[in-house]
Design an enzyme around this catalytic site. Structure first.
Site, PDB file in Angstrom:
ATOM      1  N   ALA A  35       0.839  -1.201   0.000  1.00  0.00           N
ATOM      2  CA  ALA A  35       0.000   0.000   0.000  1.00  0.00           C
ATOM      3  C   ALA A  35       0.874   1.251   0.000  1.00  0.00           C
ATOM      4  O   ALA A  35       1.944   1.272   0.604  1.00  0.00           O
ATOM      5  CB  ALA A  35      -0.909   0.003   1.225  1.00  0.00           C
ATOM      6  N   ASP A  36       0.416   2.308  -0.711  1.00  0.00           N
ATOM      7  CA  ASP A  36       1.080   3.605  -0.570  1.00  0.00           C
ATOM      8  C   ASP A  36       0.214   4.478   0.343  1.00  0.00           C
ATOM      9  O   ASP A  36      -0.792   4.011   0.890  1.00  0.00           O
ATOM     10  CB  ASP A  36       1.349   4.243  -1.934  1.00  0.00           C
ATOM     11  CG  ASP A  36       0.083   4.553  -2.714  1.00  0.00           C
ATOM     12  OD1 ASP A  36      -1.016   4.618  -2.111  1.00  0.00           O
ATOM     13  OD2 ASP A  36       0.183   4.729  -3.938  1.00  0.00           O
ATOM     14  N   SER A  37       0.606   5.743   0.509  1.00  0.00           N
ATOM     15  CA  SER A  37      -0.098   6.573   1.485  1.00  0.00           C
ATOM     16  C   SER A  37      -1.583   6.749   1.122  1.00  0.00           C
ATOM     17  O   SER A  37      -2.442   6.771   2.006  1.00  0.00           O
ATOM     18  CB  SER A  37       0.592   7.935   1.597  1.00  0.00           C
ATOM     19  OG  SER A  37       0.612   8.569   0.324  1.00  0.00           O
ATOM     20  N   ASP A  39      -3.453   4.577  -0.591  1.00  0.00           N
ATOM     21  CA  ASP A  39      -4.139   3.304  -0.321  1.00  0.00           C
ATOM     22  C   ASP A  39      -4.518   3.208   1.152  1.00  0.00           C
ATOM     23  O   ASP A  39      -5.597   2.734   1.506  1.00  0.00           O
ATOM     24  CB  ASP A  39      -3.226   2.118  -0.662  1.00  0.00           C
ATOM     25  CG  ASP A  39      -2.952   1.993  -2.158  1.00  0.00           C
ATOM     26  OD1 ASP A  39      -3.884   2.170  -2.937  1.00  0.00           O
ATOM     27  OD2 ASP A  39      -1.795   1.708  -2.521  1.00  0.00           O
TER      28      ASP A  39
END
Lengths: 78, 417
Positions: A35-37, A39
């Site tokens: 996940a990125d920020s 997500d």
């Protein structure tokens, strides 16, 4: 598995497109599940919607793993 | 300053009559209509219930689920067309200096599907804002250019052009000029649009711009025909790889055509109507010819904007006569929108491709669906009605005009050393 845990996992599998077996309590959204920020923000919003709760930003910052999410929701869901 | 020469070395598309370049040309040449009943949403209450939709497109065939969810349909089309064009160009991205490779992409609207869904969600709620963190980065009309650069690693100039239906023509012209000036050697350019939804169709319906011929929908896009009653909405994407000539020759690239000129202008006249005498169209075409260092006699094919609106088609033909004089009776004119519908911001990209393929095949794709001569149109003009026509095409000009009075003309030339 508790009802909360299975619903949390279902959301993570759906939103992050990961395999269910990867979604262990110790799995970190960013380090293990890709996940990125953005997500992560989306996941928190989905938890809020699913469990009809509001997770303040300062609390959300502490939810970094699957286990964190399950226990926070367990304590705060009505 | 001596300008560098620019050539086209790769093509890609997904549009209502072709999910790749080969299929697109095949259907252009045959004169196939891409129009059908709307399937993207329930259009039963809409004045227009048909459109030229892309067919047999499954996002999962191109993207994994997580990726697809973060891409509005307009950006999905952009990535599909870009991938085909990059593969077609046979560029070895590993060995390219990608800081000299840019992306300029056109979209008139951007992610209107995303906008509609998110705002609908808010409007149907209790006032609590629950916008997705992906709402803005999915919707904005520059994000396709961003995604393309991320996919292929292009680190040169990167942005989008927005000028309604002239958007992707202007992106192609900009890309050409940056290469000419030495600011980059290589561009992925073109455009994409995906606005066949409630807001897109409803909005254009209210402007009285679209055909409402639900009875004869298959043939509703009928540029120049006396019974034309508006444009038919299309969707999709076209992508061109533009490359500096020596750069292309050094790697032995296949050269489709040379892009030799671009002209741009503003009507300074009306929100949506074109200037009745085609003032802006005339200056855009004249500028393109001058930029290409060509005379009207050098052009053999004009792919017109020709959207099939009652008020738009006539001024464009008038403008053509002013610019081309007697040559207008010797060259071929056609509107490929009769087959593809109007792809709005992506129209210029697929029509640039149609013009190039016409040159490569020495065949003018037809204007289909024409049944009745409009007394206001000079019958001596060769509008390439019904069937494709074989002929020598040395140079082709493509026109696009956008609401707001934006005009763009591009000229492609058969490549010779």
């Amino acid at each position: 598995m508790s009802d909360i845990a299975s619903r949390v996992k279902a959301i993570i599998v759906d939103k992050l497109g990961v395999d269910e077996t990867e979604v262990t309590p110790a799995a970190s959204f960013t380090n293990d599940l890709g996940a990125d920020s953005l997500d992560t923000v989306e996941l928190i919003m989905e938890f809020e919607k699913e469990f009809n709760i509001a997770i303040p930003d300062d609390q959300a910052e502490n939810i970094g793993t699957v286990g964190d999410a399950i226990s926070y929701i367990g304590e705060n869901a009505k | 300053m001596k300008l560098r020469r620019v050539v086209v070395t790769g093509l890609g598309t997904i549009n209502p009559i072709g999910n790749n370049i080969a299929e697109f040309w095949d259907n252009l040449e045959k004169g196939v209509s891409g129009c059908d009943k709307i399937t993207h949403f329930d259009a039963s209450k809409f004045k227009t219930r048909f459109a030229c939709e892309v067919k047999n497109f499954e996002p999962k065939d191109h993207f994994d689920r997580k990726e697809a969810r973060k891409l509005d349909l307009y950006a999905q089309y952009a990535l599909v067309a870009s991938k085909e064009a990059i593969e077609d160009s046979k560029l070895d991205l590993e060995s390219e200096d990608l800081t000299r490779a840019g992306v300029i992409w056109g979209s008139g609207i951007g992610g209107i599907n995303t906008f509609l869904e998110e705002v609908k969600g808010f409007a149907n709620g209790d006032g609590t804002p629950r916008f997705s963190p992906f709402f803005i980065p999915k919707m904005i009309s520059n994000i396709a250019a961003g995604h393309i650069s991320m996919k292929f690693g292009f680190q040169g100039p990167n942005y989008n052009t927005v000028s309604a239906c002239a958007s992707s023509s202007q992106s192609i012209i900009d890309a050409m000029n940056y290469i000419r000036l030495g600011k980059a050697d290589l561009f992925i350019t073109g455009g994409s649009e995906a606005s066949i939804n409630e807001a897109g169709v409803g909005g254009f319906n209210s402007m009285m711009a679209m055909s409402t011929n639900n009875e004869e929908y298959k043939t509703a896009s009928r540029p120049f025909c006396k019974t034309r009653d508006g444009f038919v909405m299309g969707e999709g994407s076209g992508c061109l790889i533009l490359e500096e000539l020596e750069h292309a020759q050094k790697r032995g690239a296949k050269i489709y055509a040379e892009i030799v000129g671009g002209g741009m202008s503003g009507d300074a006249y009306h929100l949506t109507a074109t200037h009745p005498e085609g003032r802006g169209a005339i200056s855009a075409m004249k500028m393109a010819l001058q930029d290409a260092n060509l005379n009207p006699e050098d052009v053999d094919y004009i792919n017109v904007h020709g959207t099939s609106t009652p008020v738009g088609d006539i001024p464009e033909l008038r403008a053509l006569k002013v610019v081309f004089g007697e040559q207008i009776y010797k060259l071929n004119i056609s509107s490929t929108k009769s087959m593809t519908g109007h792809l709005l911001g992506a129209a210029g990209s697929i029509e640039a491709i149609a013009s190039i393929l016409a040159m490569n095949n020495q065949t003018v794709p037809p204007t289909i669906n024409h049944t009745e001569q409009d007394p206001e149109i000079d019958e001596k003009l060769n509008l390439t009605l019904h069937k494709a026509q074989k002929r020598e095409i040395r140079a082709a000009l493509s026109n696009t005009f956008g609401f707001g009075g934006h005009n763009a003309s591009i000229i492609f030339k058969s490549f010779t050393e």
